[in-house]
Design a protein around this motif. Sequence first.
Motif, PDB file in Angstrom:
ATOM      1  N   ASP A  80       2.804  -0.106  15.855  1.00 41.09           N
ATOM      2  CA  ASP A  80       2.324   1.107  15.163  1.00 41.09           C
ATOM      3  C   ASP A  80       2.928   2.355  15.803  1.00 41.09           C
ATOM      4  O   ASP A  80       3.377   3.266  15.102  1.00 41.09           O
ATOM      5  CB  ASP A  80       0.787   1.190  15.221  1.00 41.09           C
ATOM      6  CG  ASP A  80       0.138   0.147  14.316  1.00 41.09           C
ATOM      7  OD1 ASP A  80       0.851  -0.409  13.451  1.00 41.09           O
ATOM      8  OD2 ASP A  80      -1.069  -0.107  14.481  1.00 41.09           O
TER       9      ASP A  80
ATOM     10  N   ALA B 134       9.175   7.355   5.544  1.00 36.05           N
ATOM     11  CA  ALA B 134       8.728   6.053   6.048  1.00 36.05           C
ATOM     12  C   ALA B 134       9.680   5.537   7.130  1.00 36.05           C
ATOM     13  O   ALA B 134      10.882   5.836   7.089  1.00 36.05           O
ATOM     14  CB  ALA B 134       8.646   5.057   4.893  1.00 36.05           C
TER      15      ALA B 134
ATOM     16  N   ALA C  18       9.221   7.263  12.190  1.00 35.09           N
ATOM     17  CA  ALA C  18       8.960   8.134  11.026  1.00 35.09           C
ATOM     18  C   ALA C  18       9.221   9.591  11.396  1.00 35.09           C
ATOM     19  O   ALA C  18       9.858  10.336  10.636  1.00 35.09           O
ATOM     20  CB  ALA C  18       7.520   7.946  10.551  1.00 35.09           C
TER      21      ALA C  18
ATOM     22  N   ARG D  12       6.563   2.672  14.903  1.00 32.07           N
ATOM     23  CA  ARG D  12       6.730   3.123  13.505  1.00 32.07           C
ATOM     24  C   ARG D  12       6.480   4.632  13.390  1.00 32.07           C
ATOM     25  O   ARG D  12       7.203   5.331  12.688  1.00 32.07           O
ATOM     26  CB  ARG D  12       5.797   2.360  12.578  1.00 32.07           C
ATOM     27  CG  ARG D  12       6.292   0.941  12.348  1.00 32.07           C
ATOM     28  CD  ARG D  12       5.483   0.200  11.295  1.00 32.07           C
ATOM     29  NE  ARG D  12       6.109  -1.063  10.966  1.00 32.07           N
ATOM     30  CZ  ARG D  12       5.462  -2.188  10.711  1.00 32.07           C
ATOM     31  NH1 ARG D  12       4.145  -2.198  10.731  1.00 32.07           N
ATOM     32  NH2 ARG D  12       6.119  -3.287  10.420  1.00 32.07           N
ATOM     33  N   GLU D  13       5.450   5.098  14.085  1.00 32.96           N
ATOM     34  CA  GLU D  13       5.168   6.549  14.044  1.00 32.96           C
ATOM     35  C   GLU D  13       6.340   7.334  14.624  1.00 32.96           C
ATOM     36  O   GLU D  13       6.755   8.359  14.063  1.00 32.96           O
ATOM     37  CB  GLU D  13       3.904   6.864  14.859  1.00 32.96           C
ATOM     38  CG  GLU D  13       2.618   6.588  14.104  1.00 32.96           C
ATOM     39  CD  GLU D  13       1.399   6.585  15.028  1.00 32.96           C
ATOM     40  OE1 GLU D  13       1.429   7.279  16.071  1.00 32.96           O
ATOM     41  OE2 GLU D  13       0.438   5.872  14.698  1.00 32.96           O
TER      42      GLU D  13
ATOM     43  N   THR E 283       1.482   3.800   3.240  1.00 32.68           N
ATOM     44  CA  THR E 283       2.533   3.735   4.257  1.00 32.68           C
ATOM     45  C   THR E 283       3.891   4.152   3.688  1.00 32.68           C
ATOM     46  O   THR E 283       4.912   3.992   4.346  1.00 32.68           O
ATOM     47  CB  THR E 283       2.638   2.301   4.833  1.00 32.68           C
ATOM     48  OG1 THR E 283       2.822   1.396   3.744  1.00 32.68           O
ATOM     49  CG2 THR E 283       1.391   1.921   5.608  1.00 32.68           C
ATOM     50  N   ASP E 284       3.899   4.668   2.470  1.00 35.52           N
ATOM     51  CA  ASP E 284       5.165   5.111   1.875  1.00 35.52           C
ATOM     52  C   ASP E 284       5.518   6.526   2.317  1.00 35.52           C
ATOM     53  O   ASP E 284       4.658   7.274   2.791  1.00 35.52           O
ATOM     54  CB  ASP E 284       5.067   5.088   0.342  1.00 35.52           C
ATOM     55  CG  ASP E 284       5.152   3.682  -0.217  1.00 35.52           C
ATOM     56  OD1 ASP E 284       5.778   2.834   0.432  1.00 35.52           O
ATOM     57  OD2 ASP E 284       4.584   3.440  -1.305  1.00 35.52           O
ATOM     58  N   SER E 285       6.784   6.870   2.112  1.00 40.91           N
ATOM     59  CA  SER E 285       7.245   8.227   2.419  1.00 40.91           C
ATOM     60  C   SER E 285       6.392   9.260   1.705  1.00 40.91           C
ATOM     61  O   SER E 285       5.879   8.998   0.614  1.00 40.91           O
ATOM     62  CB  SER E 285       8.702   8.404   1.958  1.00 40.91           C
ATOM     63  OG  SER E 285       9.560   7.653   2.769  1.00 40.91           O
TER      64      SER E 285
ATOM     65  N   SER F   3       0.806  -1.222   0.000  1.00 43.35           N
ATOM     66  CA  SER F   3       0.000   0.000   0.000  1.00 43.35           C
ATOM     67  C   SER F   3       0.838   1.272   0.000  1.00 43.35           C
ATOM     68  O   SER F   3       1.776   1.432   0.773  1.00 43.35           O
ATOM     69  CB  SER F   3      -0.899  -0.005   1.236  1.00 43.35           C
ATOM     70  OG  SER F   3      -1.476   1.271   1.373  1.00 43.35           O
TER      71      SER F   3
ATOM     72  N   GLN G 191       3.524  10.291   1.828  1.00 47.46           N
ATOM     73  CA  GLN G 191       2.076  10.185   1.685  1.00 47.46           C
ATOM     74  C   GLN G 191       1.371  10.911   2.829  1.00 47.46           C
ATOM     75  O   GLN G 191       0.331  11.506   2.634  1.00 47.46           O
ATOM     76  CB  GLN G 191       1.676   8.705   1.617  1.00 47.46           C
ATOM     77  CG  GLN G 191       0.352   8.443   0.932  1.00 47.46           C
ATOM     78  CD  GLN G 191       0.298   8.913  -0.519  1.00 47.46           C
ATOM     79  OE1 GLN G 191       1.292   8.904  -1.220  1.00 47.46           O
ATOM     80  NE2 GLN G 191      -0.867   9.345  -0.971  1.00 47.46           N
ATOM     81  N   ASP G 192       1.958  10.824   4.054  1.00 46.49           N
ATOM     82  CA  ASP G 192       1.363  11.562   5.172  1.00 46.49           C
ATOM     83  C   ASP G 192       2.277  12.714   5.600  1.00 46.49           C
ATOM     84  O   ASP G 192       2.220  13.184   6.731  1.00 46.49           O
ATOM     85  CB  ASP G 192       1.110  10.610   6.356  1.00 46.49           C
ATOM     86  CG  ASP G 192       2.392   9.942   6.827  1.00 46.49           C
ATOM     87  OD1 ASP G 192       3.455  10.198   6.233  1.00 46.49           O
ATOM     88  OD2 ASP G 192       2.339   9.168   7.799  1.00 46.49           O
TER      89      ASP G 192
END
Length: 224
Positions: A204, A176, A211, A207-208, A167-169, A164, A171-172
């Motif tokens: 999760d 990543a 990031a 990971r946040e 979850t890539d760099s 998906s 995108q948000d």
Amino acid sequence: MRIDIISVVPDLMRSPFDGSIMKRAQDAGLVDVYFHNLRDYTTNTYKQVDDYPYGGGAGMVLMIAPIDKCISALKAERDYDAVIYMTPDGNVLNQGTANQLSLLKNIIVLCGHYKGVDQRVRDLFVTHEVSIGDYVLSGGELAAAVLCDSIIRLIPGVLGNETSALTDSFQDGLLAPPVYTRPADYNGHKVPDILTSGNTPKVDTWREEQALAITKKKRPDLME
Ligand code: SAM
């Protein structure tokens, strides 16, 4: 989505479309990509597409007539949402632009060559000008392949859950987090324990945090 790419050397760019995600997207009928050789739209015997620049100077310039003929032939068949010219002085491609373009139905991508295209092509036909970075390539073909890849992978259904794009760099707005796979211990270099804990909420959160930390370190401009 339908993408029509206009180029003087279309063979230069076929291979990126013949493998991996871009091929899968075409095979699944989610995108149709057509290459158009500008030389097929010339009216002279020598299939000439370029000429010397008015005012003198180095390099050749792609002429307006074959480009007009090609774009007009395409537009006679269907409506286009965008005519994109790949050019180093265009807006630098980013994930936001890729997201926006991935929502369009029909687009034309025009690749320049030599010194570029006659300015009147840009004035009359082009709706978007896109650069892939502050450096100069010999032609727009590789840049167009980069643009198309960034767009096609965002079309709904192209990527499965396992890859998906969400979850890539970028995108948000963040880079990543790091990723690991087996073995969990490679010659004493271990995967962070949290990733093998089976505790999804904690993974999760980790990971946040990663990031955020990586973005702060590598691209502080994105934090702003
Ligand atoms: N004379 C142009 C200039 O100085 O801006 C450069 C022309 S370049 C040699 C030939 C073609 O390659 C351009 O018309 C464009 O289509 C493509 N190109 C080169 N660099 C690019 C970049 N960074 N992004 C997108 N397209 C590029």
